[in-house]
Each structure stands twice: as structure tokens, then as C-alpha cells.
Design a protein around this motif. Structure first.
Motif, PDB file in Angstrom:
ATOM      1  N   ARG A  62      -3.499   8.239  10.588  1.00  0.00           N
ATOM      2  CA  ARG A  62      -4.587   8.913  10.120  1.00  0.00           C
ATOM      3  C   ARG A  62      -3.802   9.599   8.531  1.00  0.00           C
ATOM      4  O   ARG A  62      -4.686   9.361   7.576  1.00  0.00           O
ATOM      5  CB  ARG A  62      -4.908  10.084  10.943  1.00  0.00           C
ATOM      6  CG  ARG A  62      -5.993   9.704  11.970  1.00  0.00           C
ATOM      7  CD  ARG A  62      -6.646  10.743  12.757  1.00  0.00           C
ATOM      8  NE  ARG A  62      -6.985  12.090  11.948  1.00  0.00           N
ATOM      9  CZ  ARG A  62      -6.701  13.502  12.515  1.00  0.00           C
ATOM     10  NH1 ARG A  62      -6.320  13.404  13.688  1.00  0.00           N
ATOM     11  NH2 ARG A  62      -6.940  14.251  11.605  1.00  0.00           N
ATOM     12  N   GLU A  83      -3.767   6.763   5.980  1.00  0.00           N
ATOM     13  CA  GLU A  83      -4.988   6.307   5.686  1.00  0.00           C
ATOM     14  C   GLU A  83      -5.320   7.215   4.455  1.00  0.00           C
ATOM     15  O   GLU A  83      -6.234   6.919   3.242  1.00  0.00           O
ATOM     16  CB  GLU A  83      -5.878   6.183   6.880  1.00  0.00           C
ATOM     17  CG  GLU A  83      -5.565   4.703   7.803  1.00  0.00           C
ATOM     18  CD  GLU A  83      -6.413   4.667   8.931  1.00  0.00           C
ATOM     19  OE1 GLU A  83      -6.854   5.883   9.376  1.00  0.00           O
ATOM     20  OE2 GLU A  83      -6.369   3.566   9.412  1.00  0.00           O
ATOM     21  N   ARG A 117      -3.656   6.903   1.396  1.00  0.00           N
ATOM     22  CA  ARG A 117      -4.067   5.703   0.668  1.00  0.00           C
ATOM     23  C   ARG A 117      -4.920   5.764  -0.414  1.00  0.00           C
ATOM     24  O   ARG A 117      -5.121   4.987  -1.538  1.00  0.00           O
ATOM     25  CB  ARG A 117      -4.318   4.668   1.599  1.00  0.00           C
ATOM     26  CG  ARG A 117      -4.409   3.072   1.014  1.00  0.00           C
ATOM     27  CD  ARG A 117      -5.028   2.171   2.190  1.00  0.00           C
ATOM     28  NE  ARG A 117      -4.952   0.843   1.553  1.00  0.00           N
ATOM     29  CZ  ARG A 117      -5.735   0.569   0.631  1.00  0.00           C
ATOM     30  NH1 ARG A 117      -6.715   1.322   0.017  1.00  0.00           N
ATOM     31  NH2 ARG A 117      -5.723  -0.830   0.068  1.00  0.00           N
ATOM     32  N   LYS A 118      -6.007   6.662  -0.257  1.00  0.00           N
ATOM     33  CA  LYS A 118      -7.046   6.906  -1.247  1.00  0.00           C
ATOM     34  C   LYS A 118      -6.586   7.660  -2.274  1.00  0.00           C
ATOM     35  O   LYS A 118      -7.276   7.520  -3.175  1.00  0.00           O
ATOM     36  CB  LYS A 118      -8.045   7.694  -0.460  1.00  0.00           C
ATOM     37  CG  LYS A 118      -8.736   6.820   0.755  1.00  0.00           C
ATOM     38  CD  LYS A 118      -9.623   7.553   1.406  1.00  0.00           C
ATOM     39  CE  LYS A 118     -10.202   6.884   2.583  1.00  0.00           C
ATOM     40  NZ  LYS A 118     -11.057   7.485   3.630  1.00  0.00           N
ATOM     41  N   ASP A 169      -0.200   0.504   3.144  1.00  0.00           N
ATOM     42  CA  ASP A 169      -0.800  -0.427   4.011  1.00  0.00           C
ATOM     43  C   ASP A 169       0.319  -1.166   4.757  1.00  0.00           C
ATOM     44  O   ASP A 169       0.119  -1.239   5.869  1.00  0.00           O
ATOM     45  CB  ASP A 169      -1.428  -1.652   3.110  1.00  0.00           C
ATOM     46  CG  ASP A 169      -2.834  -1.227   2.613  1.00  0.00           C
ATOM     47  OD1 ASP A 169      -3.317  -0.051   2.883  1.00  0.00           O
ATOM     48  OD2 ASP A 169      -3.467  -1.794   1.605  1.00  0.00           O
ATOM     49  N   ILE A 174       1.021   1.582   7.335  1.00  0.00           N
ATOM     50  CA  ILE A 174      -0.006   1.918   8.197  1.00  0.00           C
ATOM     51  C   ILE A 174       0.110   0.640   9.437  1.00  0.00           C
ATOM     52  O   ILE A 174       0.295   0.997  10.503  1.00  0.00           O
ATOM     53  CB  ILE A 174      -1.310   1.711   7.927  1.00  0.00           C
ATOM     54  CG1 ILE A 174      -1.476   3.056   7.013  1.00  0.00           C
ATOM     55  CG2 ILE A 174      -2.202   1.510   8.750  1.00  0.00           C
ATOM     56  CD1 ILE A 174      -2.640   2.942   6.114  1.00  0.00           C
TER      57      ILE A 174
END
Length: 158
Positions: free
Chosen positions: A120, A123, A126-127, A138, A141
Motif C-alpha cells: 500500500r 503504491e 509510485r505516484k 513496481d 511491489i
């Protein structure tokens, strides 16, 4: 850390999560008497060590980086909220948590929770990472997802 994250703080946060994960699994490997569990915990500790190196490499990408979001402060605040929910963002928590597990099943459940929290958080990271860093996130994850699968398989055999 302040109220929001800089790019380098994101990478440092990733390092801290992985250091705690490594310490957690190393401590579990030392405590368990189950050979299968010991092997899985040792392997996971080694994987977390590799993740630490990847996050340290990401630090190079983060110098003076600002996210492309229209409202970067809001997104960093959201990431800060995600991080505050992940107990493994706190220094020296991995070994402490491992020492307080009741048994291997408890340890495995905590490990699964840790891996899910990490996913979580990653992720969310990543943004806001530069394009060069998204591929690394990636990969991390996907590796954390594999860790969940290994722990789930171990749980069936313990």
C-alpha cells in the motif's frame, strides 16, 4: 520528517520499511525451531536487504524533485497518512515486533500484514516518484506480493 515528504524522504522511508522488514525476518529466523520457517524467514530477510539497496539507489533520482500532481502538498499529506499507518516506518520496530510474537503462526500473520502495508505504501509512493523510479517501485511491489505468497504457503505448513 515534517508534515509532508520530499523526494529523498520517500526513499528514506522505503529504506526504513525494508530495514525493519529485514530485522523482523532475521529475528524470526533466529527464534523459530521449525526448519521450513527458518529457511523462509532467512530468504525473506535477504530479499529485504536487496530492497534496501534499491531504495538507496532511488535517492539519486530524488534531488529537488517535485511531483507532477496539481496539488503536490495534498498528495504528500496522503502519503504521510499511509506511512503513519505502517508500523514498519518507525525506527527499530522490526526486531522488537518479532521478539513479541507468540509463535510461528503469529509471526507469519504479522509478516503478511507487514507485506500488505508495504505494498500500500509503495503504491502510494509510485505516484510521486520521478519516471526513473517507477520501475524500481513496481519491481518492489511485485516482490512484496511474492513474499505474501511465500508466507501464505508457509502458513499452511506450520
Amino acid at each position: 520528517m515534517g508534515d509532508i515528504f520530499s523526494g529523498s524522504e520517500i526513499a528514506e522511508l522505503g529504506v526504513q520499511v525494508e530495514v525493519n522488514g529485514r530485522d523482523f525476518y532475521e529475528t524470526l529466523a533466529k527464534r523459530t525451531k521449525n526448519k521450513k520457517a527458518k529457511a523462509v524467514f532467512k530468504m525473506l530477510a535477504l530479499e529485504e536487504e536487496k530492497h534496501i539497496a534499491k531504495f538507496r539507489k532511488m535517492l539519486d533520482y530524488f534531488h529537488k524533485y517535485e511531483p507532477k500532481e496539481a496539488y503536490p502538498t495534498e498528495y504528500f499529506s496522503y502519503l504521510n497518512s499511509l506511512a503513519s499507518e505502517c508500523v514498519f516506518t518507525q525506527k527499530a520496530k522490526g526486531a522488537e515486533i518479532a521478539k513479541n510474537t507468540r509463535d510461528d503462526k503469529d509471526a507469519i500473520e504479522i509478516g503478511i500484514g507487514f507485506e500488505r502495508d508495504s505494498i500500500r505504501l509503495f503504491e502510494g509512493m509510485r505516484k510521486v516518484v520521478p519516471t526513473e523510479g517507477t520501475a524500481i517501485v513496481d519491481i518492489l511491489i511485485k516482490q512484496e506480493e511474492k513474499h505474501i505468497n511465500k508466507l501464505e504457503a508457509l502458513k499452511k505448513g506450520v
